[in-house]
Each structure stands twice: as structure tokens, then as C-alpha cells.
Design a protein around this motif. Structure first.
Motif, PDB file in Angstrom:
ATOM      1  N   THR A   6      21.485  60.031 -16.837  1.00 48.81           N
ATOM      2  CA  THR A   6      22.281  59.730 -15.642  1.00 48.81           C
ATOM      3  C   THR A   6      21.478  59.933 -14.371  1.00 48.81           C
ATOM      4  O   THR A   6      21.553  59.140 -13.422  1.00 48.81           O
ATOM      5  CB  THR A   6      23.536  60.625 -15.605  1.00 48.81           C
ATOM      6  OG1 THR A   6      24.295  60.417 -16.788  1.00 48.81           O
ATOM      7  CG2 THR A   6      24.387  60.307 -14.386  1.00 48.81           C
ATOM      8  N   SER A   7      20.693  61.006 -14.345  1.00 50.53           N
ATOM      9  CA  SER A   7      19.895  61.289 -13.143  1.00 50.53           C
ATOM     10  C   SER A   7      18.915  60.160 -12.848  1.00 50.53           C
ATOM     11  O   SER A   7      18.679  59.800 -11.695  1.00 50.53           O
ATOM     12  CB  SER A   7      19.133  62.607 -13.310  1.00 50.53           C
ATOM     13  OG  SER A   7      18.273  62.538 -14.453  1.00 50.53           O
ATOM     14  N   VAL A  14      19.505  54.793  -5.986  1.00 50.04           N
ATOM     15  CA  VAL A  14      19.133  55.237  -4.630  1.00 50.04           C
ATOM     16  C   VAL A  14      17.863  54.517  -4.177  1.00 50.04           C
ATOM     17  O   VAL A  14      17.754  54.068  -3.028  1.00 50.04           O
ATOM     18  CB  VAL A  14      18.930  56.766  -4.600  1.00 50.04           C
ATOM     19  CG1 VAL A  14      18.325  57.196  -3.265  1.00 50.04           C
ATOM     20  CG2 VAL A  14      20.253  57.482  -4.822  1.00 50.04           C
ATOM     21  N   GLY A  15      16.895  54.418  -5.084  1.00 50.55           N
ATOM     22  CA  GLY A  15      15.648  53.741  -4.731  1.00 50.55           C
ATOM     23  C   GLY A  15      15.874  52.287  -4.369  1.00 50.55           C
ATOM     24  O   GLY A  15      15.326  51.794  -3.371  1.00 50.55           O
ATOM     25  N   ARG A  16      16.707  51.601  -5.177  1.00 45.59           N
ATOM     26  CA  ARG A  16      17.003  50.199  -4.867  1.00 45.59           C
ATOM     27  C   ARG A  16      17.739  50.072  -3.534  1.00 45.59           C
ATOM     28  O   ARG A  16      17.498  49.140  -2.756  1.00 45.59           O
ATOM     29  CB  ARG A  16      17.825  49.582  -5.993  1.00 45.59           C
ATOM     30  CG  ARG A  16      17.043  49.346  -7.275  1.00 45.59           C
ATOM     31  CD  ARG A  16      17.826  48.488  -8.246  1.00 45.59           C
ATOM     32  NE  ARG A  16      19.044  49.170  -8.690  1.00 45.59           N
ATOM     33  CZ  ARG A  16      19.103  49.992  -9.741  1.00 45.59           C
ATOM     34  NH1 ARG A  16      18.001  50.254 -10.437  1.00 45.59           N
ATOM     35  NH2 ARG A  16      20.257  50.540 -10.095  1.00 45.59           N
TER      36      ARG A  16
END
Length: 386
Positions: A6-7, A14-16
Motif C-alpha cells: 500500500t505504501s 503522490v509522485g504522479r
């Protein structure tokens, strides 16, 4: 195949998201530097045709009318107001409503052409300095003198967006010529030495160099009547900021043109509907300015003996942004985000092949681009001009 933690999925999302946000910011920069220039160029093309027609009609009508047939009168209206055009077709002495419109244009109308050979400027000037006006090109401050007449003709313009007409005004030096064409003819102004142009105020400016001074946005005295015949150019300073204003003053080389004065009480009484002439705030004015440009008021309470100035709050007019555009910008941005997310969800749910998913994303790019364009326009309107 082992399940992705999940992490890792959260970090990937978040990166996208950060990458997408970076791309949007980059696109906004492109819009500001190039997109706004395209908008201004289209507006200028239309304004140039409009001004050419207005100039030909105005000079023809004024030549046929004769200055002695234009009614004159003393007036005492609050400065800074601009009368609206009357609706009658014919007025005393052969004066027509069309002639009045040349001297009392509506905001956004083409009123002059400014040429500054030394810095490559050739733009049509519009009436007014609100955000919408300055997106078309340089704008003349309401209440300042008509081009080529007695007093201070004051014009504002952008430095970094919407064609950046005044981007290089900091390069102007004393003696450089500025040519301005208005309905009364073509006039030449010559850039003044700041120590001469602002002899009594020079110690109050933030700095000065070459042919310009730097002042705060509250220094409206630069638009006032200095007892001479001049052109004042104003723009934001430094570039990409609206913290200060850069000001250039230029003196009229030839004798000023005779500007007709109007008695609006007489004109209003003879209009078809008996309507009075309204000022900018919508209130009736029994006596607007005695000249086409308006008359400055005497300033009071200033730290220096500043000249009379038009009744405007500060030089932020049209350059400080429209805060009311922020909600619209947010809504269009949310619409773009929603369409982009829905495109991704639909692609993953209904298509297994990567190529098909990319095709769905590509289709969603069109409405996303439209929403972003409108959002960028509103964000640009909300931001202070640079």
C-alpha cells in the motif's frame, strides 16, 4: 505475482500527482509568456482596423465641422469621470453624436497609436486601464489629456505579458522620440530628463536613471498637470512584479492642438431623449470636464508639493489583478482535474491493453486543455501584472 504494498501505491500516486502539478505550472508559464501574447496580437489586429476607420471618420467630420462650430463652455465636474456617448444624431452647430464619441470613447475603444522607434514599439492604445483593457494593449488613463493637447496624456502598459508593449521602457533615454497619433493628428514627444520632468518631486522618488523614475503605486501625482504638455508612460517594476512603477515623461515637441470643449448641459438638453451624460460611476454629471480629457483636481495632504492629479486611488488600476477571478479559476481547474481522473479510471476499468488506455487518456486531453486554458486566463487576471 506479489501484491504491491500500500505504501508503494501511495508513494506512486503522490509522485504522479507532483509530476502532474509540475507540468501544469510549466504550462501556465508557457501561457503567460506566449499565450497572452497571441491574445494581445489578435486584439491589436482588430484594434488597428478599428482605429484606422475611426481616425479617417473623425478627421473628415472635424474638418467639415470646423472648430468654431463646436459649442464650448466652462465645466466643473468631478475629475476622473468620462461621459458616456449621447444618443442623438445631431447637436447644435452641426456637432454630431459621432464626433462626441471620438472625444468620449468607451473603455476598450481604440483611441491612439503609439510608436517608440528606439525600443521597437508600435501599438494601438485603448481607452481605460482596467485589466480587460490592458489585455488588448496599452491603455490611456481616464481623465488625462487627449493626445497632442494641453496637459498630461498618461498611458499604462504591461512589461512581461499581453505583448509586453512597455517591456523596454527602462532603456529610454532623454531625447528619444515617441510618436502618438490621435484623432487630432500625429504628435511627437521627446523623453525628458527626470531631474527636469520632476524637479520638485525628484527627492521623493525611489530611484531614477536615464529617462525614467521608479515610484510606489500610490504616486498618482505622476499623472497630474505639471503646467506643460507631456506624455507619461507607466508600467510595473521590476519585471514580473507589481511592487513599484516605472515612469517615463516626454514633452510635446510642437504646439498643442486646440481641443474642443463641450457644454454637456446644453448637449443633454438637446438629445433625443433628454438624457444627461453619465460619469464612470453611473451618476449624472451636469458638467463633465471642459476638455475632452477631463481636468485634474488639486491634491491635498501630500508630503511634497505635488501637481494636480486625476481622481484615481493609485497606479494599481488594471495592474493589481482581479481577485474576483479566483473562484472561476479554481472551478475550471477542478473541472480539468476531474476529467483527467475520470479518463484514467475509465481506461483502467474497461481496457486491458496499454495502448487503449493511452488512447482514452489522449481523448480526455482535449476537454482538459480547454478547461486549463480558461483556468489559466482567470489565474492571470487574478495575479498582479508583471
Amino acid at each position: 505475482m506479489s501484491e504491491v504494498p500500500t505504501s508503494a501505491r501511495v508513494l506512486g500516486a503522490v509522485g504522479r500527482g507532483l509530476i502532474t502539478a509540475g507540468v501544469v505550472v510549466l504550462l501556465f508559464v508557457v501561457f503567460q509568456l506566449w499565450g497572452t501574447n497571441l491574445q494581445e496580437a489578435r486584439a491589436q489586429d482588430g484594434l488597428r482596423d478599428e482605429f484606422d476607420g475611426t481616425l479617417a471618420d473623425a478627421q473628415s467630420q472635424l474638418a467639415a465641422l470646423g472648430s468654431d462650430e463646436i459649442p464650448a463652455g466652462e465645466t466643473d465636474t468631478e475629475p476622473g469621470t468620462q461621459p458616456s456617448p449621447v444618443t442623438s444624431s445631431t447637436l447644435p452647430g452641426g456637432l454630431t453624436a459621432e464626433v462626441l464619441r471620438y472625444f468620449f470613447p468607451e473603455d476598450g475603444d481604440a483611441v491612439a497609436r503609439i510608436e517608440i522607434p528606439s525600443i521597437g514599439v508600435d501599438k494601438i492604445v485603448v481607452s481605460g486601464v482596467q485589466v480587460a483593457d490592458l489585455r488588448k494593449g496599452p491603455g490611456q488613463y481616464p481623465g488625462t489629456a487627449a493626445v497632442g493637447t494641453t496637459g498630461n496624456t498618461s498611458i499604462a502598459g504591461h512589461r512581461t505579458t499581453y505583448g509586453a508593449p512597455f517591456n523596454r521602457v527602462d532603456e529610454l533615454a532623454p531625447g528619444d522620440e515617441i510618436h502618438v497619433t490621435g484623432i487630432l493628428g500625429r504628435f511627437t514627444y521627446r523623453v525628458m530628463d527626470p531631474e527636469i520632468a520632476y524637479a520638485e518631486q525628484i527627492t521623493t522618488v525611489d530611484e531614477y536613471d536615464g529617462g525614467h523614475v521608479i515610484v510606489r503605486p500610490t504616486a498618482t501625482w505622476v499623472l497630474g498637470d505639471f503646467g506643460d504638455n507631456r506624455l507619461t508612460l507607466t508600467a510595473c517594476h521590476p519585471e514580473l512584479s507589481s511592487r513599484q512603477r516605472i515612469i517615463v515623461a516626454a514633452e510635446l515637441v510642437e504646439a498643442p492642438a486646440d481641443a474642443p470643449a463641450f457644454d454637456p448641459e446644453t448637449i443633454a438638453a438637446l438629445t433625443d431623449d433628454g438624457a444627461t451624460i453619465a460619469g464612470e460611476d453611473g451618476t449624472d454629471t451636469t458638467s463633465p470636464s471642459g476638455s475632452p480629457s477631463g481636468s485634474p483636481t488639486e491634491s491635498s495632504g501630500d508630503a511634497v508639493d505635488a501637481p494636480a492629479r486625476p481622481a484615481i486611488a493609485d497606479l494599481d488600476d488594471g495592474l493589481d489583478g482581479e481577485r474576483e477571478a479566483i473562484p472561476g479559476a479554481v472551478l475550471w481547474m477542478l473541472a480539468a482535474t476531474t476529467i483527467w481522473v475520470i479518463g484514467g479510471v475509465l481506461g483502467r476499468r474497461y481496457f486491458t491493453e496499454r495502448l487503449h488506455r493511452v488512447a482514452v487518456r489522449g481523448v480526455s486531453l482535449v476537454p482538459v486543455a480547454v478547461c486549463l486554458w480558461f483556468s489559466f486566463e482567470m489565474i492571470d487576471r487574478a495575479l498582479p501584472a508583471g
